[in-house]
Design a protein around this motif. Sequence first.
Motif, PDB file in Angstrom:
ATOM      1  N   TYR A   1       0.840  -1.195   0.000  1.00 14.59           N
ATOM      2  CA  TYR A   1       0.000   0.000   0.000  1.00 14.59           C
ATOM      3  C   TYR A   1       0.877   1.247   0.000  1.00 14.59           C
ATOM      4  N   THR A   2       0.423   2.255  -0.702  1.00 15.37           N
ATOM      5  CA  THR A   2       0.977   3.596  -0.556  1.00 15.37           C
ATOM      6  C   THR A   2       0.170   4.290   0.523  1.00 15.37           C
ATOM      7  N   VAL A   3       0.855   4.826   1.531  1.00 12.04           N
ATOM      8  CA  VAL A   3       0.205   5.447   2.684  1.00 12.04           C
ATOM      9  C   VAL A   3       0.764   6.849   2.861  1.00 12.04           C
ATOM     10  N   ALA A   4      -0.109   7.800   3.114  1.00 15.63           N
ATOM     11  CA  ALA A   4       0.318   9.191   3.298  1.00 15.63           C
ATOM     12  C   ALA A   4      -0.703   9.911   4.153  1.00 15.63           C
ATOM     13  N   ASN A   5      -0.401  11.150   4.476  1.00 17.74           N
ATOM     14  CA  ASN A   5      -1.293  11.982   5.276  1.00 17.74           C
ATOM     15  C   ASN A   5      -1.701  13.194   4.456  1.00 17.74           C
ATOM     16  N   GLY A   6      -2.974  13.263   4.117  1.00 19.12           N
ATOM     17  CA  GLY A   6      -3.453  14.373   3.309  1.00 19.12           C
ATOM     18  C   GLY A   6      -3.731  15.626   4.091  1.00 19.12           C
ATOM     19  N   SER A   7      -3.619  15.543   5.423  1.00 23.19           N
ATOM     20  CA  SER A   7      -3.911  16.702   6.266  1.00 23.19           C
ATOM     21  C   SER A   7      -2.663  17.321   6.871  1.00 23.19           C
ATOM     22  N   ILE A   8      -1.497  16.802   6.506  1.00 21.49           N
ATOM     23  CA  ILE A   8      -0.247  17.415   6.971  1.00 21.49           C
ATOM     24  C   ILE A   8       0.618  17.698   5.750  1.00 21.49           C
ATOM     25  N   ASN A   9       0.670  18.943   5.362  1.00 18.48           N
ATOM     26  CA  ASN A   9       1.528  19.383   4.270  1.00 18.48           C
ATOM     27  C   ASN A   9       2.464  20.458   4.810  1.00 18.48           C
ATOM     28  N   VAL A  10       3.743  20.258   4.592  1.00 18.35           N
ATOM     29  CA  VAL A  10       4.756  21.167   5.132  1.00 18.35           C
ATOM     30  C   VAL A  10       5.005  22.299   4.136  1.00 18.35           C
ATOM     31  N   VAL A  11       4.970  23.511   4.625  1.00 12.79           N
ATOM     32  CA  VAL A  11       5.247  24.689   3.808  1.00 12.79           C
ATOM     33  C   VAL A  11       6.516  25.345   4.335  1.00 12.79           C
ATOM     34  N   ASP A  12       7.575  25.279   3.553  1.00 17.50           N
ATOM     35  CA  ASP A  12       8.801  25.976   3.930  1.00 17.50           C
ATOM     36  C   ASP A  12       8.646  27.473   3.664  1.00 17.50           C
ATOM     37  N   ILE A  13       8.972  28.267   4.670  1.00 21.87           N
ATOM     38  CA  ILE A  13       8.956  29.721   4.474  1.00 21.87           C
ATOM     39  C   ILE A  13      10.204  30.093   3.684  1.00 21.87           C
ATOM     40  N   VAL A  14       9.978  30.701   2.521  1.00 21.55           N
ATOM     41  CA  VAL A  14      11.050  31.071   1.601  1.00 21.55           C
ATOM     42  C   VAL A  14      10.805  32.507   1.133  1.00 21.55           C
ATOM     43  N   PRO A  15      11.756  33.126   0.435  1.00 21.65           N
ATOM     44  CA  PRO A  15      11.517  34.499  -0.020  1.00 21.65           C
ATOM     45  C   PRO A  15      10.232  34.678  -0.821  1.00 21.65           C
ATOM     46  N   ASP A  16       9.876  33.698  -1.642  1.00 23.88           N
ATOM     47  CA  ASP A  16       8.631  33.807  -2.412  1.00 23.88           C
ATOM     48  C   ASP A  16       7.392  33.795  -1.522  1.00 23.88           C
ATOM     49  N   SER A  17       7.507  33.284  -0.308  1.00 26.32           N
ATOM     50  CA  SER A  17       6.368  33.318   0.613  1.00 26.32           C
ATOM     51  C   SER A  17       5.932  34.748   0.877  1.00 26.32           C
ATOM     52  N   PHE A  18       6.894  35.648   0.924  1.00 27.01           N
ATOM     53  CA  PHE A  18       6.592  37.054   1.170  1.00 27.01           C
ATOM     54  C   PHE A  18       6.201  37.762  -0.121  1.00 27.01           C
ATOM     55  N   ARG A  19       6.881  37.431  -1.214  1.00 26.54           N
ATOM     56  CA  ARG A  19       6.555  38.057  -2.497  1.00 26.54           C
ATOM     57  C   ARG A  19       5.118  37.752  -2.919  1.00 26.54           C
ATOM     58  N   LEU A  20       4.654  36.553  -2.590  1.00 24.70           N
ATOM     59  CA  LEU A  20       3.345  36.093  -3.065  1.00 24.70           C
ATOM     60  C   LEU A  20       2.308  36.030  -1.951  1.00 24.70           C
ATOM     61  N   ALA A  21       2.579  36.659  -0.815  1.00 22.17           N
ATOM     62  CA  ALA A  21       1.701  36.537   0.343  1.00 22.17           C
ATOM     63  C   ALA A  21       0.267  36.960   0.043  1.00 22.17           C
ATOM     64  N   MET A  22       0.085  38.088  -0.624  1.00 20.84           N
ATOM     65  CA  MET A  22      -1.270  38.570  -0.890  1.00 20.84           C
ATOM     66  C   MET A  22      -2.000  37.668  -1.885  1.00 20.84           C
ATOM     67  N   ALA A  23      -1.282  37.166  -2.882  1.00 16.63           N
ATOM     68  CA  ALA A  23      -1.915  36.300  -3.878  1.00 16.63           C
ATOM     69  C   ALA A  23      -2.417  35.010  -3.240  1.00 16.63           C
TER      70      ALA A  23
ATOM     71  N   LEU B   1      -3.211  34.581   0.022  1.00 18.62           N
ATOM     72  CA  LEU B   1      -3.962  34.766   1.269  1.00 18.62           C
ATOM     73  C   LEU B   1      -5.286  34.008   1.273  1.00 18.62           C
ATOM     74  N   PRO B   2      -6.108  34.040   0.193  1.00 17.76           N
ATOM     75  CA  PRO B   2      -7.354  33.254   0.224  1.00 17.76           C
ATOM     76  C   PRO B   2      -7.103  31.757   0.404  1.00 17.76           C
ATOM     77  N   ALA B   3      -6.061  31.229  -0.222  1.00 13.90           N
ATOM     78  CA  ALA B   3      -5.736  29.813  -0.063  1.00 13.90           C
ATOM     79  C   ALA B   3      -5.297  29.521   1.367  1.00 13.90           C
ATOM     80  N   LEU B   4      -4.537  30.423   1.950  1.00 14.57           N
ATOM     81  CA  LEU B   4      -4.096  30.249   3.331  1.00 14.57           C
ATOM     82  C   LEU B   4      -5.289  30.210   4.277  1.00 14.57           C
ATOM     83  N   MET B   5      -6.243  31.106   4.082  1.00 14.33           N
ATOM     84  CA  MET B   5      -7.421  31.136   4.935  1.00 14.33           C
ATOM     85  C   MET B   5      -8.256  29.873   4.753  1.00 14.33           C
ATOM     86  N   HIS B   6      -8.231  29.294   3.559  1.00 15.16           N
ATOM     87  CA  HIS B   6      -9.027  28.106   3.242  1.00 15.16           C
ATOM     88  C   HIS B   6      -8.407  26.838   3.815  1.00 15.16           C
TER      89      HIS B   6
END
Length: 443
Positions: A268-290, A292-297
């Motif tokens: 079986y392939t087993v994974a967790n669909g509710s734990i996704n790791v997001v590395d904070i990188v420079p693009d995190s700040f460049r694209l923060a406003m774009a 934001l709706p996904a983050l809230m969701h």
Amino acid sequence: MPGPRVIPVHSDPDLPTRVDVVVIGGGIIGCSTALELAEAGLKVALCEKGEIAHEQSSRNWGWVRISRRDPREIPLMAEALRIWPDLNERTGREVGYRKAGIMFACHSDKDLSNNEKWAEHARPFQIESKVLTGRAFADVMPGCDEGVKGGLFTSADGRAEPQWAAPAIAEAARDRGASILTRCAVRTVETSAGKVSGVVTEKGAIACDAVVLAGGAWSRLFSGNAGIALPQLKVLNTVMRTDPLDGGPEAAYWSDDFAFRKRADGGYTVANGSINVVDIVPDSFRLAMAFLPALMHDWRDLRFRLGGRFMTEASTRRRWTGADVTPFEETRVLDPQPSERVMKKTLAAAAKAFPIFAKAKIAQSWAGMIDVTPDAVPVISAVDALPGFHIATGFSGHGFGIGPAAGRLMAQIVLGKTPCVDPHPYRFGRFTDGSQVAPDDGF
């Protein structure tokens, strides 16, 4: 052991001097696009900086699903469900496709109601997706002790083998005349009279009339060097495979703390669909406003961390010429470390819900970088600012199952043919034309 074991695809020895279309990226999207174009009679060169399917196209769960997709993706996924059953015959190779169904667990009355609402989106496409409870649920998911209220079951859904599929499609494209070039990074796109006229690769130049960028997690970096601002970030998901395990369900299953699907080898392939790791990188700040709706969701499913990835991306060059060694040559394959903590937590949750998994032995684990757009819907589109340039990326963890249809749509756009589905939801321009850009659960 780094990465999954992918069927190897050797590179053609010679670089063509001219083709009709250059496809950048050897994942399932790029390979499917190349196959469609080659079947239409075009000369195609598929250029992959590393090896075919060595990043997310071999690291995903192997689900071929229409269930619980954003409604904007449903028409394209319905097309994919028509393509997958014939891929063995079409490619002359085994892709591991099986129609076995997928169940999404419902833990509350609200979950039952929401999933019933989602099922309404599938009915116009003659897809039976319905909520099962009691004995009907148990018949599909024998051995489940999770104590759920029921589940959304879509019998048309299935599974395939990620380590087989893209290589099979790439070889089929070669059978039809496409050049398959691995360890051949495209450095720049060349233009003449304001439109695409070729590319420069690390092995030399290829003249062409059109380019398709299907670079997965690398697409934003490549686009930026070409002067195209693609809003895209990366998230990391950990995956494991077990040794063969007798007595487990045939259908795939998703719950809050784990998900699984049966493999062709009986494991079986087993994974967790509710734990996704997001590395904070420079693009995190460049694209923060774009984003934001996904983050809230999706904030409950995201685990933010600040680590070495920040400095890696901060020090990555964002501009280069065709004469320069590029970041794509410096890192041939993104091979992030899987999380031992996530694996232990996920397998323990699976064993608690399905006691059969208490016997499971982990044979291998890996992690993959998922390319994500602000609305979690892909870009499959021409780019008006650069005639001849096209993008097929941002599949947001949903790309494997939809890949053959995405390649078909991308090829039809390049060819100027009537598209198999309305391409409007996937247009690149939605990020700048004032459209509301946000994920949609469908309920």
